[in-house]
Design a protein around this motif. Structure first.
Motif, mmCIF file in Angstrom:
data_model
loop_
_atom_site.group_PDB
_atom_site.id
_atom_site.type_symbol
_atom_site.label_atom_id
_atom_site.label_comp_id
_atom_site.label_asym_id
_atom_site.label_seq_id
_atom_site.Cartn_x
_atom_site.Cartn_y
_atom_site.Cartn_z
ATOM 1 N N ARG A 125 64.538 58.452 -81.996
ATOM 2 C CA ARG A 125 63.279 58.738 -82.643
ATOM 3 C C ARG A 125 62.768 57.806 -83.539
ATOM 4 N N LEU A 126 63.601 57.554 -84.282
ATOM 5 C CA LEU A 126 63.074 56.555 -85.491
ATOM 6 C C LEU A 126 62.434 55.256 -85.023
ATOM 7 N N LYS A 127 63.108 54.833 -83.892
ATOM 8 C CA LYS A 127 62.903 53.374 -83.193
ATOM 9 C C LYS A 127 61.367 53.659 -82.609
ATOM 10 N N SER A 128 61.029 54.865 -81.936
ATOM 11 C CA SER A 128 59.786 55.065 -81.374
ATOM 12 C C SER A 128 58.661 55.079 -82.394
ATOM 13 N N TRP A 129 59.130 55.587 -83.430
ATOM 14 C CA TRP A 129 57.937 55.819 -84.473
ATOM 15 C C TRP A 129 57.698 54.539 -85.419
ATOM 16 N N PHE A 130 58.686 53.608 -85.637
ATOM 17 C CA PHE A 130 58.620 52.207 -86.408
ATOM 18 C C PHE A 130 57.702 51.574 -85.261
ATOM 19 N N CYS A 131 57.973 51.542 -83.983
ATOM 20 C CA CYS A 131 57.438 50.752 -82.968
ATOM 21 C C CYS A 131 55.979 50.550 -82.978
ATOM 22 N N GLY A 132 55.464 52.024 -83.611
ATOM 23 C CA GLY A 132 53.880 52.216 -83.863
ATOM 24 C C GLY A 132 53.299 51.701 -85.039
ATOM 25 N N ILE A 133 54.123 51.337 -85.980
ATOM 26 C CA ILE A 133 53.558 50.922 -87.480
ATOM 27 C C ILE A 133 54.086 49.575 -87.671
ATOM 28 N N MET A 134 55.158 48.952 -87.226
ATOM 29 C CA MET A 134 55.710 47.612 -87.700
ATOM 30 C C MET A 134 55.239 46.432 -86.883
ATOM 31 N N PRO A 135 54.871 45.391 -87.522
ATOM 32 C CA PRO A 135 54.225 44.255 -86.720
ATOM 33 C C PRO A 135 55.379 43.776 -85.799
ATOM 34 N N PRO A 136 54.818 43.103 -84.504
ATOM 35 C CA PRO A 136 55.556 42.816 -83.610
ATOM 36 C C PRO A 136 56.737 41.665 -83.984
ATOM 37 N N GLY A 137 57.785 42.122 -83.564
ATOM 38 C CA GLY A 137 59.035 41.111 -83.625
ATOM 39 C C GLY A 137 59.468 41.379 -85.070
ATOM 40 N N SER A 138 59.260 42.388 -85.833
ATOM 41 C CA SER A 138 60.039 42.946 -86.994
ATOM 42 C C SER A 138 60.937 44.048 -86.707
ATOM 43 N N ARG A 139 62.151 44.147 -87.463
ATOM 44 C CA ARG A 139 62.818 45.316 -87.317
ATOM 45 C C ARG A 139 62.899 46.042 -88.720
ATOM 46 N N PRO A 140 62.831 47.236 -88.433
ATOM 47 C CA PRO A 140 62.969 48.118 -89.619
ATOM 48 C C PRO A 140 64.560 48.110 -90.282
ATOM 49 N N GLN A 141 64.701 48.321 -91.311
ATOM 50 C CA GLN A 141 65.948 48.501 -91.926
ATOM 51 C C GLN A 141 66.583 49.967 -91.912
ATOM 52 N N LEU A 142 67.858 50.202 -91.563
ATOM 53 C CA LEU A 142 68.287 51.480 -91.579
ATOM 54 C C LEU A 142 69.798 51.530 -92.148
ATOM 55 N N ILE A 143 69.814 52.255 -93.257
ATOM 56 C CA ILE A 143 71.003 52.012 -94.207
ATOM 57 C C ILE A 143 72.017 53.323 -94.133
ATOM 58 N N PHE A 144 72.948 53.148 -93.523
ATOM 59 C CA PHE A 144 73.851 54.534 -93.343
ATOM 60 C C PHE A 144 74.371 54.751 -94.747
ATOM 61 N N HIS A 145 74.051 55.828 -95.370
ATOM 62 C CA HIS A 145 74.172 56.096 -96.638
ATOM 63 C C HIS A 145 75.007 57.330 -96.640
ATOM 64 N N GLY A 146 75.161 58.187 -97.977
ATOM 65 C CA GLY A 146 76.028 59.189 -97.982
ATOM 66 C C GLY A 146 75.676 60.025 -99.235
#
Length: 470
Positions: A125-146
């Motif tokens: 779900r996050l991948k799909s959403w970020f694909c709509g707002i991120m510049p082509p070729g860039s990747r969002p950060q995802l930090i597994f946290h706690g």
């Protein structure tokens, strides 16, 4: 009697009602002061004896000529950015019971842990959403946290494996479950790794960071540090409390001797009562923190090897050029809900991990609600529209855009409202003063990451030096 007068741009002076409103900041240099235009985060270092001439001379002309570009830059930085990162809690549970944790104890004892299927569904779900707002070729950060994300290791590693080409992953751990197999997997996948350690000796480090049986993890985490010290994407967080604040200079030596390149000395957040009880005084914190920075510089001069204190480096970079900052806590609105957001183990979405203990700041649920709608929800807007200009006394502070009155979750817990100053106000002021002393001494390279000049556009660095009149 009011008399109207005509003023041409060339005769505008500061602080007369016709020119920019400037503040003079004494940062502890015997020869110079900083002149700051707070709204623009513009500044200049001025010889004390030349201050009057500077305020009536070329300094103001230079500022006026560039004010529009400074204003546009600050407006974009504060209100024009889109989310590019997620703090993702795959489990509520933790194998530690740290005295200052920002998450409620009941959640850490008995909370939910995501399955691998749930983690992968959320990441899809996050991948799909970020694909709509991120510049082509860039990747969002995802930090597994706690809590402790490795309590859900199977689910976390499944997500990293499946989406390794879609996110830039990081993990923040207490280090107790980072065995050789886990370290090898994380390195192989290029995952950023952060661990926590609070003092250079077991007797102090184990006071606040220990498991549910009361046993600390100093020895185990020290072993992990040795295994990861040379890994480029590794950092260590020291949470500063009244129990360990006196050890900060020694902590610099401890990390430097072990080859650690990047650390954070984070003042304990006051979002829960345990954190509030352990808060050090601003005076003691500032003195020990600045002494630790002094020690980091001494070691750099002696060895040529840096120990970057990342939270200070961020403040320093943000002064040199506002867009140079890597973290978005020390500006208002902060990055919560604006540059990043947090997802809990239930899939609930909050502006920041610090808000997970505050159900009134839940914007919606990732599995049930539209993410764009969540980011525009009332709880998110309350955080993303929080401005120092609407906070007393911050509205009149010279360094308001070098500080930002963080952290809103902490402020809410302490003051009952978002629109109040930070409980660390005095400490942040001293940190900014130290940063200006570094700039005045032209020692920025010693405190900032390699390559910072290539990333940072220095918007203004004017050293005004004129001989006093005879």
């Amino acid at each position: 009697m009011n008399t109207a007068r005509e003023h041409s741009p060339s005769t505008l002076y500061a602080n007369t009602g016709y020119g920019p409103g400037l503040a003079v900041l004494d940062f502890g240099d015997p020869n110079r002061v900083a002149v700051v235009e707070p709204d623009l985060a513009w500044w200049a270092l001025v010889e004390r004896h030349a201050l009057g001439n500077a305020l009536a001379g070329e300094l103001i002309g230079d500022l006026r000529a560039r004010a529009d570009s400074f204003r546009e830059e600050m407006e974009h930085l504060r209100f024009g950015l889109k989310p590019s990162a997620v703090y993702f809690n795959p489990t509520d549970r933790c194998n530690f019971n740290c005295g200052y944790c920002y998450l409620p104890e009941e959640l850490r004892r008995n909370g939910k842990t995501m399955t691998p299927e749930e983690v992968c569904s959320a990441l899809e779900r996050l991948k799909s959403w970020f694909c709509g707002i991120m510049p082509p070729g860039s990747r969002p950060q995802l930090i597994f946290h706690g809590s402790e994300p490795l309590m859900a290791k199977e689910a976390v590693f499944a997500g990293m494996e499946r989406f390794r080409d879609d996110f830039t992953f990081g993990i923040q751990s207490n280090g107790m479950l980072l065995d050789d197999e886990a370290i090898a997997f994380l390195k192989d996948h290029g995952v950023g790794i952060g661990v926590s350690l609070d003092a250079p000796t077991a007797d102090v480090a184990n006071l606040t960071r220990r498991n549910w049986s009361g046993t600390g993890g100093f020895e185990r985490v020290s072993e992990v540090l040795e295994k990861l010290a040379s890994y480029p994407a590794f950092n260590v967080i020291t949470t500063v409390t009244r129990s360990n604040v006196h050890t900060l200079p020694a902590m610099v030596d401890f990390y430097h001797q072990r080859g650690i390149a990047t650390v954070m000395f984070n003042p304990v957040r006051c979002t829960q009562q345990g954190g509030r009880d352990l808060k050090p005084s601003d005076r003691v914190l500032a003195e020990r923190f600045c002494r630790a920075l002094d020690r980091a510089h001494e070691l750099y001069v002696e060895t040529g090897r840096k120990l970057i204190v990342a939270n200070f480096a961020n403040v320093l970079a943000g002064i040199i050029g506002p867009t140079g900052r890597r973290l978005m806590c020390d500006i208002s609105p902060c990055g919560g809900g604006r540059c990043f957001f947090a997802v809990s183990a239930q899939g609930d979405v909050f502006p920041c991990s610090e808000f997970i203990g505050f159900q009134e700041f839940k914007g919606g649920n990732l599995f049930r609600d539209d993410l764009s709608g969540i980011l525009e929800s009332a709880p998110f807007r309350a955080v993303t529209r929080r401005k120092v200009e609407e906070i007393v006394p911050c509205a009149g502070c010279a360094i308001r855009h070098f500080c930002g009155a963080p952290c809103p979750a902490e402020v809410k817990a302490v003051s009952g409202t978002l629109n109040a100053p930070s409980p660390y106000c005095g400490f942040y002021e001293e940190q900014v003063r130290y940063a200006f002393r570094v700039i005045a001494a032209q020692r920025e390279d010693a405190y900032l990451w390699d390559g910072w000049r290539d990333e940072t556009e220095e918007t203004f660095n004017c050293m005004v030096s004129k001989q006093p009149p005879a």
